[in-house]
Design a protein around this motif. Structure first.
Motif, PDB file in Angstrom:
ATOM      1  N   ALA A  32      -4.902  -7.507  -1.168  1.00 31.26           N
ATOM      2  CA  ALA A  32      -4.433  -6.284  -1.829  1.00 31.26           C
ATOM      3  C   ALA A  32      -4.167  -5.178  -0.816  1.00 31.26           C
ATOM      4  O   ALA A  32      -3.202  -4.413  -0.956  1.00 31.26           O
ATOM      5  N   ALA A  33      -5.020  -5.081   0.207  1.00 30.51           N
ATOM      6  CA  ALA A  33      -4.823  -4.064   1.242  1.00 30.51           C
ATOM      7  C   ALA A  33      -3.519  -4.312   1.995  1.00 30.51           C
ATOM      8  O   ALA A  33      -2.739  -3.383   2.257  1.00 30.51           O
ATOM      9  N   ILE A  34      -3.269  -5.569   2.331  1.00 25.13           N
ATOM     10  CA  ILE A  34      -2.038  -5.918   3.050  1.00 25.13           C
ATOM     11  C   ILE A  34      -0.819  -5.680   2.164  1.00 25.13           C
ATOM     12  O   ILE A  34       0.197  -5.128   2.614  1.00 25.13           O
ATOM     13  N   GLN A  35      -0.921  -6.074   0.892  1.00 23.56           N
ATOM     14  CA  GLN A  35       0.202  -5.891  -0.023  1.00 23.56           C
ATOM     15  C   GLN A  35       0.500  -4.413  -0.248  1.00 23.56           C
ATOM     16  O   GLN A  35       1.669  -4.018  -0.356  1.00 23.56           O
ATOM     17  N   LEU A  36      -0.538  -3.583  -0.327  1.00 25.87           N
ATOM     18  CA  LEU A  36      -0.322  -2.148  -0.485  1.00 25.87           C
ATOM     19  C   LEU A  36       0.422  -1.599   0.722  1.00 25.87           C
ATOM     20  O   LEU A  36       1.353  -0.793   0.578  1.00 25.87           O
ATOM     21  N   GLY A  37       0.023  -2.033   1.929  1.00 21.99           N
ATOM     22  CA  GLY A  37       0.727  -1.594   3.125  1.00 21.99           C
ATOM     23  C   GLY A  37       2.195  -1.955   3.096  1.00 21.99           C
ATOM     24  O   GLY A  37       3.064  -1.154   3.465  1.00 21.99           O
ATOM     25  N   LYS A  38       2.497  -3.156   2.622  1.00 26.70           N
ATOM     26  CA  LYS A  38       3.892  -3.598   2.520  1.00 26.70           C
ATOM     27  C   LYS A  38       4.635  -2.819   1.437  1.00 26.70           C
ATOM     28  O   LYS A  38       5.824  -2.540   1.552  1.00 26.70           O
TER      29      LYS A  38
END
Length: 233
Positions: A32-38
């Motif tokens: 989720a953290a990576i997806q939010l960054g994207k």
């Protein structure tokens, strides 16, 4: 005949993300953290029913707690990899613990936790909380309280990954039922299970609560203090 799509920029220049300096036990928190960054870099269609589609290009920069570990490290690296600017705000005392390995973007060292929160808020147009612990909860609830008081009218969002914040949402609903939170103040923040849904909700957010005092009143008070603690701009 081809329909030409209209592209607009996001209403946000920077979003502040509160999150843990740990990664958590579930890989879904890390994902989720990576997806939010994207998601802060993404382009999305905001008018699916229109004959002339309208697209929003986000290109949003990140403001966060400055750490290179845990979810903080993951979201900052994802935003940086997407070509957006990253501003990390961290107290000098925490730098040996939370800054390890390679850091990305701009790092602002501050004196204490109070200045950290004020500086993060000052540079942000909205706030998002990923899963985290005491620090994340304290930062989240403070910006919600600031909105209730009328200090700012910036959108606040909970990224409720795998129901992580269900208990908090139940508590706030209970506080409303018992008369400690007004129904309008209950809607100061929004929540969603995915980054895509949450950022869309933040883009569409319109404040509906009445602040305890006007924003201009708080701004007059802040003239007495250092600009470093001015969060209303």
């Amino acid at each position: 005949m081809e329909i030409e799509a209209e592209v607009e920029q996001s209403k946000f220049k920077r979003i502040c993300v509160f999150c843990g300096s740990s990664q958590g036990k579930k890989t879904s928190y890390q994902d989720a953290a990576i997806q939010l960054g994207k998601e802060l870099k993404s382009i999305f269609e905001c008018s699916l029913r229109s004959r002339n589609p309208k697209w929003v290009s986000r290109n949003i920069d990140l403001v966060y707690g400055g750490g290179s570990i845990g979810l903080m490290g993951l979201v900052s690296q994802a935003v940086h990899n997407g070509g957006r600017h990253v501003i990390g705000v961290i107290p000098k005392t925490l730098m040996p613990r939370e800054l390890t390995g390679v850091t990305v973007g701009e790092v602002k060292a501050v004196a204490d936790m109070h200045q950290r929160k004020a500086e993060m808020a000052k540079h942000s147009d909205a706030f998002i909380a990923l899963p985290g612990g005491y620090g994340t909860l304290e930062e989240l609830l403070e910006v919600i309280a600031w909105a209730q008081l009328g200090i700012h009218d910036k959108p606040v969002g909970l990224l409720n990954v795998d129901g992580y914040y269900n208990s908090l949402l139940s508590f706030i609903d209970k506080a409303m039922e018992e008369g400690f939170v007004s129904p309008s103040a209950r809607h100061i923040f929004v929540s969603a299970p995915t980054a895509e849904e949450l950022v869309k909700k933040l883009e569409e957010y319109v404040p509906s609560h009445q602040g305890v005092a006007s924003k201009s009143s708080w701004e007059m008070e802040q003239l007495q203090y250092s600009e470093a603690y001015d969060i209303s701009n």
